[in-house]
Scaffold this active site. Structure first.
Site, PDB file in Angstrom:
ATOM      1  N   HIS A  16       0.135   7.021  -0.722  1.00  9.72           N
ATOM      2  CA  HIS A  16       0.480   8.690  -0.336  1.00  9.72           C
ATOM      3  C   HIS A  16       2.222   9.169  -0.690  1.00  9.72           C
ATOM      4  O   HIS A  16       2.584  10.214  -1.541  1.00  9.72           O
ATOM      5  CB  HIS A  16       0.717   9.015   1.282  1.00  9.72           C
ATOM      6  CG  HIS A  16       0.223   8.070   1.945  1.00  9.72           C
ATOM      7  ND1 HIS A  16      -0.293   7.222   2.663  1.00  9.72           N
ATOM      8  CD2 HIS A  16      -1.749   8.418   1.880  1.00  9.72           C
ATOM      9  CE1 HIS A  16      -1.602   7.311   3.158  1.00  9.72           C
ATOM     10  NE2 HIS A  16      -2.576   7.598   2.471  1.00  9.72           N
ATOM     11  N   MET A  56      -2.038  -0.847  -2.072  1.00 10.21           N
ATOM     12  CA  MET A  56      -1.680   0.241  -0.716  1.00 10.21           C
ATOM     13  C   MET A  56      -2.667   0.391  -0.213  1.00 10.21           C
ATOM     14  O   MET A  56      -3.469   1.355  -0.437  1.00 10.21           O
ATOM     15  CB  MET A  56      -0.628   0.617  -0.732  1.00 10.21           C
ATOM     16  CG  MET A  56       0.618  -0.485  -1.630  1.00 10.21           C
ATOM     17  SD  MET A  56       1.802   1.314  -1.059  1.00 10.21           S
ATOM     18  CE  MET A  56       3.285  -0.299  -1.952  1.00 10.21           C
TER      19      MET A  56
HETATM   20  P1  AMP Z   1      -5.634   8.755   2.801  1.00  5.01           P
HETATM   21  O1  AMP Z   1      -4.665   8.819   3.899  1.00  5.01           O
HETATM   22  O2  AMP Z   1      -5.958   7.020   2.950  1.00  5.01           O
HETATM   23  O3  AMP Z   1      -6.757   9.327   3.194  1.00  5.01           O
HETATM   24  O4  AMP Z   1      -5.599   8.789   1.596  1.00  5.01           O
HETATM   25  C1  AMP Z   1      -4.760  10.243   1.357  1.00  5.01           C
HETATM   26  C2  AMP Z   1      -4.690   9.971  -0.519  1.00  5.01           C
HETATM   27  O5  AMP Z   1      -3.588   9.379  -0.801  1.00  5.01           O
HETATM   28  C3  AMP Z   1      -6.083  10.020  -0.687  1.00  5.01           C
HETATM   29  O6  AMP Z   1      -5.644  10.988  -2.257  1.00  5.01           O
HETATM   30  C4  AMP Z   1      -5.877   9.135  -1.489  1.00  5.01           C
HETATM   31  O7  AMP Z   1      -6.836   8.194  -2.722  1.00  5.01           O
HETATM   32  C5  AMP Z   1      -3.963   8.760  -1.894  1.00  5.01           C
HETATM   33  N1  AMP Z   1      -4.121   7.248  -1.846  1.00  5.01           N
HETATM   34  C6  AMP Z   1      -4.285   5.474  -0.521  1.00  5.01           C
HETATM   35  N2  AMP Z   1      -3.900   4.741  -0.874  1.00  5.01           N
HETATM   36  C7  AMP Z   1      -3.730   4.907  -2.712  1.00  5.01           C
HETATM   37  C8  AMP Z   1      -2.581   3.708  -3.039  1.00  5.01           C
HETATM   38  N3  AMP Z   1      -1.727   2.431  -3.274  1.00  5.01           N
HETATM   39  N4  AMP Z   1      -2.242   4.508  -4.792  1.00  5.01           N
HETATM   40  C9  AMP Z   1      -2.441   6.160  -4.246  1.00  5.01           C
HETATM   41  N5  AMP Z   1      -2.349   7.035  -3.755  1.00  5.01           N
HETATM   42  C10 AMP Z   1      -2.987   6.327  -2.529  1.00  5.01           C
END
Ligand code: AMP
Length: 281
Positions: A38, A185
């Site tokens: 994130h 991650m």
């Molecule tokens: P989430 O909180 O899981 O809904 O993720 C929020 C944003 O962070 C989304 O655009 C995800 O694709 C991105 N995201 C989650 N994990 C990763 C990661 N390991 N690397 C890059 N972006 C991520």
């Protein structure tokens, strides 16, 4: 400027009406429980825009009835301090009863793109994502929004949504950030036992083998899928839910890799925990 925490939609609207989809404002939508993945999005956002808004909302519409909505990790205090150091200006953690009031009727249907891959196993998930992200765009009115390739299907559906609905927000996706041993991650990695965590490293290893086979001239989807399955089946504690080789535009399955436009996406269970990963070829 210090990090501002804005909880109410009205207050957020009052602020965003000043910038109204300006390219100098970037939104990073998240569900909190922030990690380095994130934060990489937030840092990039603050490189390209002078105001970075990070929304934190554990979206009930994107969880199925048997999924982990209740146990999903939440820690606004910790998230806010990480965001302040990563360069965010505003955190927007709206209340569920304001964003998804019981009176709400309509939702966005992502169509076929929302029913394939993860959508086949999580009915309604991408409708829930698209509906909430479109609401966040209307409330925050950013000129651009940053997502991770980790959730490739989500990004590709949202990119289609802004095209189809003429939403004036430019979307950008950044590469997946991984642990030192390659595991992507994810806020859900905290659910894994030590044994599952160890086994989960074979997901990225399997994808690397797929990538190496493709580089060595292997373009047949079936062969690449077999290569991945072989790696994963060596780990009894992992259960493959699906793996698919699809076009990045349409998410339609491909018999052969189309270089530069192919996504290999998968979901694997480690015990009760569902992990997703992908590579682009
Ligand atoms: P989430 O909180 O899981 O809904 O993720 C929020 C944003 O962070 C989304 O655009 C995800 O694709 C991105 N995201 C989650 N994990 C990763 C990661 N390991 N690397 C890059 N972006 C991520």
């Amino acid at each position: 400027m210090e990090l501002q925490i804005i909880e109410s939609i009205e207050q957020m609207r009052e602020i965003s009406s000043r910038w109204s989809f300006s390219a100098d404002v970037a939104l990073v939508p998240t569900m909190g429980a922030l990690h380095e993945g994130h934060l990489s999005l937030v840092r990039e956002a603050s490189r390209i825009a002078s105001t970075v808004v990070v929304s934190i909302f554990v979206n009930p519409l994107q969880f199925g009835p048997a999924e982990d909505f209740d146990k999903y990790p939440r820690d606004l205090h910790r998230d806010a301090s990480l965001l302040a150091s990563a360069g965010a200006k505003i955190v927007f953690p709206p209340r569920a009863d304001e964003i998804t009031p019981p009176t709400m009727e309509l939702s966005i249907d992502p169509g076929r793109m929302g029913r394939v891959l993860c959508g086949e196993y999580r009915p309604g998930h991408f409708a829930g994502v698209a509906t909430i992200v479109s609401k966040l765009f209307n409330i925050v009115q950013p000129g651009c929004a940053i997502f991770g390739w980790k959730d490739a299907q989500q990004f590709l559906i949202l990119r289609k949504m802004v095209q189809d609905f003429n939403i004036p927000v430019e979307l950008k996706a950044l590469d997946t950030i991984r642990e030192h041993d390659g595991l992507a991650m994810s806020s859900r990695n905290s659910y894994l036992s030590d044994k599952q965590r160890q086994a989960a490293t074979s997901i990225h290893r399997g994808l690397q083998e797929v990538s190496a086979a493709f580089k060595n001239g292997n373009s047949k989807s079936d062969t690449l899928i077999e290569i991945f399955k072989r790696t994963i089946s060596a780990e009894p504690s992992l259960k493959l839910q699906y793996i698919s080789v699809v076009s990045m535009d349409s998410l339609e399955p491909l018999d052969m890799v189309v270089p530069g436009n192919t996504l290999v996406a998968l979901a694997v269970y480690a015990g009760e925990t569902r992990l997703i990963d992908n590579i682009r070829l």
